[in-house]
Design an enzyme around this catalytic site. Structure first.
Site, mmCIF file in Angstrom:
data_model
loop_
_atom_site.group_PDB
_atom_site.id
_atom_site.type_symbol
_atom_site.label_atom_id
_atom_site.label_comp_id
_atom_site.label_asym_id
_atom_site.label_seq_id
_atom_site.Cartn_x
_atom_site.Cartn_y
_atom_site.Cartn_z
ATOM 1 N N GLU A 83 -66.441 -24.385 -50.899
ATOM 2 C CA GLU A 83 -67.717 -24.598 -51.574
ATOM 3 C C GLU A 83 -67.949 -26.097 -51.765
ATOM 4 O O GLU A 83 -67.009 -26.876 -51.892
ATOM 5 C CB GLU A 83 -67.721 -23.868 -52.918
ATOM 6 C CG GLU A 83 -67.733 -22.362 -52.691
ATOM 7 C CD GLU A 83 -67.821 -21.553 -53.974
ATOM 8 O OE1 GLU A 83 -68.258 -20.401 -53.888
ATOM 9 O OE2 GLU A 83 -67.456 -22.057 -55.045
ATOM 10 N N CYS A 324 -67.844 -27.087 -63.003
ATOM 11 C CA CYS A 324 -66.425 -27.396 -62.928
ATOM 12 C C CYS A 324 -65.585 -26.137 -63.059
ATOM 13 O O CYS A 324 -65.776 -25.369 -63.999
ATOM 14 C CB CYS A 324 -65.995 -28.320 -64.067
ATOM 15 S SG CYS A 324 -66.802 -29.888 -64.066
HETATM 16 N N1 SAH Z 1 -57.819 -30.778 -58.975
HETATM 17 C C1 SAH Z 1 -58.608 -31.852 -59.491
HETATM 18 C C2 SAH Z 1 -60.074 -31.797 -59.123
HETATM 19 C C3 SAH Z 1 -60.812 -30.470 -59.203
HETATM 20 S S1 SAH Z 1 -61.340 -29.841 -60.732
HETATM 21 C C4 SAH Z 1 -58.445 -31.913 -60.998
HETATM 22 O O1 SAH Z 1 -57.799 -31.055 -61.564
HETATM 23 O O2 SAH Z 1 -58.932 -32.857 -61.613
HETATM 24 C C5 SAH Z 1 -62.574 -30.873 -61.353
HETATM 25 C C6 SAH Z 1 -62.597 -30.840 -62.876
HETATM 26 O O3 SAH Z 1 -63.018 -29.552 -63.383
HETATM 27 C C7 SAH Z 1 -61.242 -31.099 -63.483
HETATM 28 O O4 SAH Z 1 -61.360 -31.990 -64.558
HETATM 29 C C8 SAH Z 1 -60.840 -29.712 -63.972
HETATM 30 O O5 SAH Z 1 -59.857 -29.762 -64.949
HETATM 31 C C9 SAH Z 1 -62.171 -29.179 -64.448
HETATM 32 N N2 SAH Z 1 -62.196 -27.728 -64.647
HETATM 33 C C10 SAH Z 1 -61.507 -26.788 -63.983
HETATM 34 N N3 SAH Z 1 -61.804 -25.562 -64.447
HETATM 35 C C11 SAH Z 1 -62.721 -25.733 -65.443
HETATM 36 C C12 SAH Z 1 -63.444 -24.849 -66.288
HETATM 37 N N4 SAH Z 1 -63.265 -23.526 -66.207
HETATM 38 N N5 SAH Z 1 -64.314 -25.373 -67.160
HETATM 39 C C13 SAH Z 1 -64.517 -26.705 -67.242
HETATM 40 N N6 SAH Z 1 -63.872 -27.598 -66.452
HETATM 41 C C14 SAH Z 1 -62.972 -27.119 -65.566
#
Ligand code: SAH
Length: 330
Positions: A83, A324
């Site tokens: 995606e 996110c």
């Molecule tokens: N693997 C990397 C990048 C992808 S996630 C990382 O962990 O940073 C991008 C962002 O979305 C990260 O800050 C992650 O922690 C956040 N994220 C993941 N799941 C989420 C959720 N359910 N709600 C809000 N943010 C989330």
């Protein structure tokens, strides 16, 4: 586009080097949907290219969205799917790109983590996500790129760097390093490597808890790299680059107690260049429970009292599951 195949094809036709450069320029312009539209090339050459090559290594399966956020499901040449998200807000048109098909880190709150890891994306597949959006929005174009889609950028770092060089270069997509952000779940040794690169690329770290036990309970990578190691790496980054470092903190029911606020304040206030981004937790099947409005308010009150500076981010794309942590293809 597979540039080595392009080169081979042109060599077999004994075409001069400037043809190669012309076609690569057309490709990175994002303005052509297919070779046929490249009317600066002869018809037989266009036909030959269409038979031999795909202009993009990603093809659209579905696209959903509204004016400000769109999410595309893209198929890769081996049938895997990823995606990619487009956001139109503030000053820049932004592409949120995936780094991997799935993710091996298995954070409990993240949809991508729940689908497991399939494979790394190639530099071409990373760049083509941006070109896909450029084709859609032409004559506008993507001005900012965030590696916050599916996957962990620091676990596919070589390919990401190759892609970033193309994204950054004048002959490529010409997007300045300051307009590119990488987000990591906390691969501490890569943070140090990244700092040593001495680039202007922005870095974000997904912190989500400043308590070792709590962080381990929903981010398995915290067992591999402890908070202490992570903090050392972050201090090293800031010392080396003198740049701000952004910490992402999604508000859940289990990371918003008074004690959590105290630990977080100690962490963030330990370095003047550490900066906190609070984000609402987006809902994911089988994920964690978001903090209630009351819990959020109390937590933010604690942070205010403790003198922590933060920004409270709005979350985009929740209505289309493009926010996110909501990206998943199965
Ligand atoms: N693997 C990397 C990048 C992808 S996630 C990382 O962990 O940073 C991008 C962002 O979305 C990260 O800050 C992650 O922690 C956040 N994220 C993941 N799941 C989420 C959720 N359910 N709600 C809000 N943010 C989330």
């Amino acid at each position: 586009m597979d540039l080595s195949l392009l080169k081979k094809t042109l060599d077999s036709l004994e075409l001069p080097a400037f043809r190669y450069r012309q076609i690569v320029k057309n490709y990175y312009s994002g303005r052509y949907l297919n070779f046929d539209q490249m009317t600066d090339l002869s018809l037989p050459l266009r036909q030959k290219l269409s038979e031999t090559l795909s202009l993009l290594s990603v093809s659209e399966k579905t696209i959903v969205g509204n004016e400000s956020t769109q999410k595309a499901l893209l198929e890769l040449s081996d049938g895997q799917k990823i995606e990619s998200v487009f956001m139109d807000y503030e000053d820049w048109l932004t592409a949120c790109v995936s780094s991997q098909v799935g993710c091996p880190l298995a954070c409990s709150f993240c949809a991508t983590g729940k689908m497991g890891f399939k494979r790394n994306l190639t530099p071409e597949e990373i760049v083509d996500q941006i070109l896909y959006w450029n084709q859609k929005i032409y004559p506008k174009y993507i001005g900012r790129v965030v590696f916050m889609g599916m996957g962990e950028p620091f676990l596919n770092w070589e390919n990401i760097l190759t892609a970033i060089n193309i994204i950054n270069s004048n002959e490529g997509l010409n997007i300045g390093a300051r307009k590119i952000s990488v987000s990591t779940a906390g691969v501490a040794d890569k943070i140090i490597e990244f700092a040593n690169l001495d680039t202007q690329i922005n870095l974000a770290v997904s912190l989500h808890s400043a308590d070792q036990k709590t962080r381990e309970s929903f981010m398995p990578i915290a067992k591999q790299y402890s908070l202490a190691q992570l903090k050392n790496a972050c201090n090293y980054y800031v010392g080396k680059t003198n740049r701000q470092l952004f910490f992402e903190y999604a508000l859940m029911d289990i990371n918003t107690s008074q004690n959590d606020a105290i630990l977080l304040a100690n962490f963030i206030n330990s370095n003047r260049l550490f900066f906190l981004n609070l984000i609402p937790l987006n809902s994911v099947d089988g994920g964690m429970t978001p903090a209630s409005p009351d819990q959020q308010k109390t937590f933010i009150d604690y942070l205010n009292k403790l003198g922590v500076e933060y920004s409270l981010r709005r979350s985009f794309g929740q209505d289309i599951s493009a926010a996110c942590g909501q990206l998943a293809t199965v």
